[in-house]
Design a protein around this motif. Structure first.
Motif, PDB file in Angstrom:
ATOM      1  N   UNK A 190     101.279  29.319  69.993  1.00 11.39           N
ATOM      2  CA  UNK A 190     101.881  29.079  71.116  1.00 11.39           C
ATOM      3  C   UNK A 190     102.073  30.143  72.288  1.00 11.39           C
ATOM      4  N   UNK A 191     101.430  30.222  73.360  1.00 11.89           N
ATOM      5  CA  UNK A 191     101.913  31.211  74.496  1.00 11.89           C
ATOM      6  C   UNK A 191     103.166  30.983  74.946  1.00 11.89           C
ATOM      7  N   UNK A 192     103.842  31.816  75.365  1.00 14.29           N
ATOM      8  CA  UNK A 192     105.297  31.548  76.289  1.00 14.29           C
ATOM      9  C   UNK A 192     104.967  30.965  77.314  1.00 14.29           C
ATOM     10  N   UNK A 193     106.002  30.130  77.797  1.00 17.47           N
ATOM     11  CA  UNK A 193     105.583  29.469  79.200  1.00 17.47           C
ATOM     12  C   UNK A 193     105.804  30.374  80.296  1.00 17.47           C
ATOM     13  N   UNK A 194     105.058  30.097  81.145  1.00 13.42           N
ATOM     14  CA  UNK A 194     105.127  30.879  82.634  1.00 13.42           C
ATOM     15  C   UNK A 194     106.431  30.292  83.385  1.00 13.42           C
ATOM     16  N   UNK A 195     106.451  30.824  84.672  1.00  7.44           N
ATOM     17  CA  UNK A 195     107.580  30.231  85.476  1.00  7.44           C
ATOM     18  C   UNK A 195     107.306  28.965  85.920  1.00  7.44           C
ATOM     19  N   UNK A 217     107.969  22.836  85.510  1.00 10.88           N
ATOM     20  CA  UNK A 217     107.632  21.436  85.258  1.00 10.88           C
ATOM     21  C   UNK A 217     108.293  20.792  84.007  1.00 10.88           C
ATOM     22  N   UNK A 218     108.618  21.700  82.983  1.00  9.51           N
ATOM     23  CA  UNK A 218     109.407  21.145  82.006  1.00  9.51           C
ATOM     24  C   UNK A 218     110.756  20.704  82.488  1.00  9.51           C
ATOM     25  N   UNK A 219     111.433  21.357  83.387  1.00  9.70           N
ATOM     26  CA  UNK A 219     112.681  21.338  83.734  1.00  9.70           C
ATOM     27  C   UNK A 219     112.707  19.757  84.619  1.00  9.70           C
ATOM     28  N   UNK A 220     111.756  19.630  85.230  1.00  7.63           N
ATOM     29  CA  UNK A 220     111.542  18.315  86.131  1.00  7.63           C
ATOM     30  C   UNK A 220     111.342  17.318  85.172  1.00  7.63           C
ATOM     31  N   UNK A 222     100.885  20.268  75.100  1.00  2.00           N
ATOM     32  CA  UNK A 222     100.430  19.652  76.293  1.00  2.00           C
ATOM     33  C   UNK A 222     100.617  20.532  77.516  1.00  2.00           C
ATOM     34  N   UNK A 223     101.845  20.779  77.685  1.00  2.00           N
ATOM     35  CA  UNK A 223     102.443  21.450  78.783  1.00  2.00           C
ATOM     36  C   UNK A 223     101.561  22.933  79.009  1.00  2.00           C
ATOM     37  N   UNK A 224     101.494  23.604  77.905  1.00  6.18           N
ATOM     38  CA  UNK A 224     100.971  24.786  77.663  1.00  6.18           C
ATOM     39  C   UNK A 224      99.418  24.947  78.131  1.00  6.18           C
ATOM     40  N   UNK A 225      98.710  23.966  77.492  1.00 10.48           N
ATOM     41  CA  UNK A 225      97.358  23.773  77.767  1.00 10.48           C
ATOM     42  C   UNK A 225      96.972  23.361  78.859  1.00 10.48           C
ATOM     43  N   UNK A 226      97.649  22.410  79.656  1.00 11.37           N
ATOM     44  CA  UNK A 226      97.130  21.665  80.764  1.00 11.37           C
ATOM     45  C   UNK A 226      98.560  21.480  81.688  1.00 11.37           C
ATOM     46  N   UNK A 227      98.983  22.599  82.126  1.00 15.20           N
ATOM     47  CA  UNK A 227     100.102  22.238  83.184  1.00 15.20           C
ATOM     48  C   UNK A 227     100.003  21.236  84.188  1.00 15.20           C
ATOM     49  N   UNK A 228      98.779  21.477  84.613  1.00 19.20           N
ATOM     50  CA  UNK A 228      98.318  20.639  86.067  1.00 19.20           C
ATOM     51  C   UNK A 228      98.427  19.055  85.773  1.00 19.20           C
TER      52      UNK A 228
END
Length: 258
Positions: free
Chosen positions: A130-135, A140-143, A158-164
């Motif tokens: 897994x890649x580290x999450x960017x800002x 998005x995770x916090x929301x 899912x968040x890592x691969x397609x944040x949109x």
């Protein structure tokens, strides 16, 4: 067609316990009153004395969730239980909230598919970890955590691969949590209802939402009643097929009691 004494007894008992009757029940009654009586007692367990851990309105909301789910889509049941929910004091807004909660079921395509995609990528040497999450991803995770009240590891990839996609799902799934009136416990019971139903059986979501429901104060007995309600949808094989059987028997000139 006149009813036998036995059939009339079953019909009267059904109306007394369930408070409803219709042509489909009449057809099943004519063909096999023993089967209808057995279904009646099976389906009535959550309503018996000693059960009734959920109030009647919540029970009807659970029926709506199971019948309206994309994996079932049993419109006659949706209509029947919306009418019953109104009789038990539910508002259109509460029922709409159940429908909104149930409409999130489609995300399970991603919940199941993304881990398999990741597995294949690893096997093919196309992914090492897994890649580290960017800002933006952290935001998005916090929301999601703030709006939905939890986070689970199956969202990570899912968040890592397609944040949109995940951001739009966060907004979509959060609507009833931000503007709805049902308690968090009832919301989680709705999720349990369609995850545990035979037409879905989504085990990761079921476990998660049982944990969440317990955290919001749900008792084992309340959760069991949700599962009992979901367990009766097998009767829709009969409520869908028996009217066709009756029509075709009549068209062929075959008596129902033959």
């Amino acid at each position: 067609m006149s009813l036998t004494t036995r059939q009339q007894q079953v019909k009267d008992e059904f109306i007394r316990i369930r408070g409803t009757w219709g042509d489909v029940w009449e057809s099943i009654l004519l063909l096999d009153p023993d089967f209808l009586e057995a279904y009646l007692h099976f389906s009535a367990v959550p309503w018996r004395d000693g059960h009734n851990h959920l109030d009647d309105k919540t029970k009807e909301l659970i029926f709506i969730a199971v019948d309206a789910a994309a994996t079932h889509l049993y419109a006659p049941g949706v209509r029947q239980h919306i009418k019953a929910a109104f009789d038990k004091g539910a508002t259109p807004q509460e029922i709409m909230e159940v429908i909104e909660l149930t409409s999130t079921l489609g995300i399970h395509a991603m919940n199941i598919g993304v881990p398999i995609l990741v597995q294949v990528l690893v096997e093919k040497g196309l992914r090492t970890g897994p890649a580290p999450l960017d800002a933006n991803q952290e935001r998005i995770k916090a929301e999601f955590t703030e709006n939905r009240g939890y986070w689970h590891a199956f969202w990570d990839e899912m968040l890592e691969l397609d944040p949109d996609l995940f951001e739009t799902y966060t907004a979509f799934s959060s609507v009833p949590w931000k503007s709805g009136t049902l308690s968090p416990k009832v919301k989680e019971l709705v999720y349990i209802a369609f995850d545990t139903a035979a037409t879905h059986l989504y085990v990761p979501g079921l476990k998660l939402h049982i944990e969440n429901a317990v955290g919001y104060g749900a008792t084992p007995q309340e959760i069991l009643e949700v599962m009992e309600i979901a367990s009766v949808i097998g009767i829709h094989a009969a409520t869908t097929a028996v009217p066709i059987l009756v029509e075709e028997a009549e068209a062929a000139g075959i008596p129902l009691d033959k």
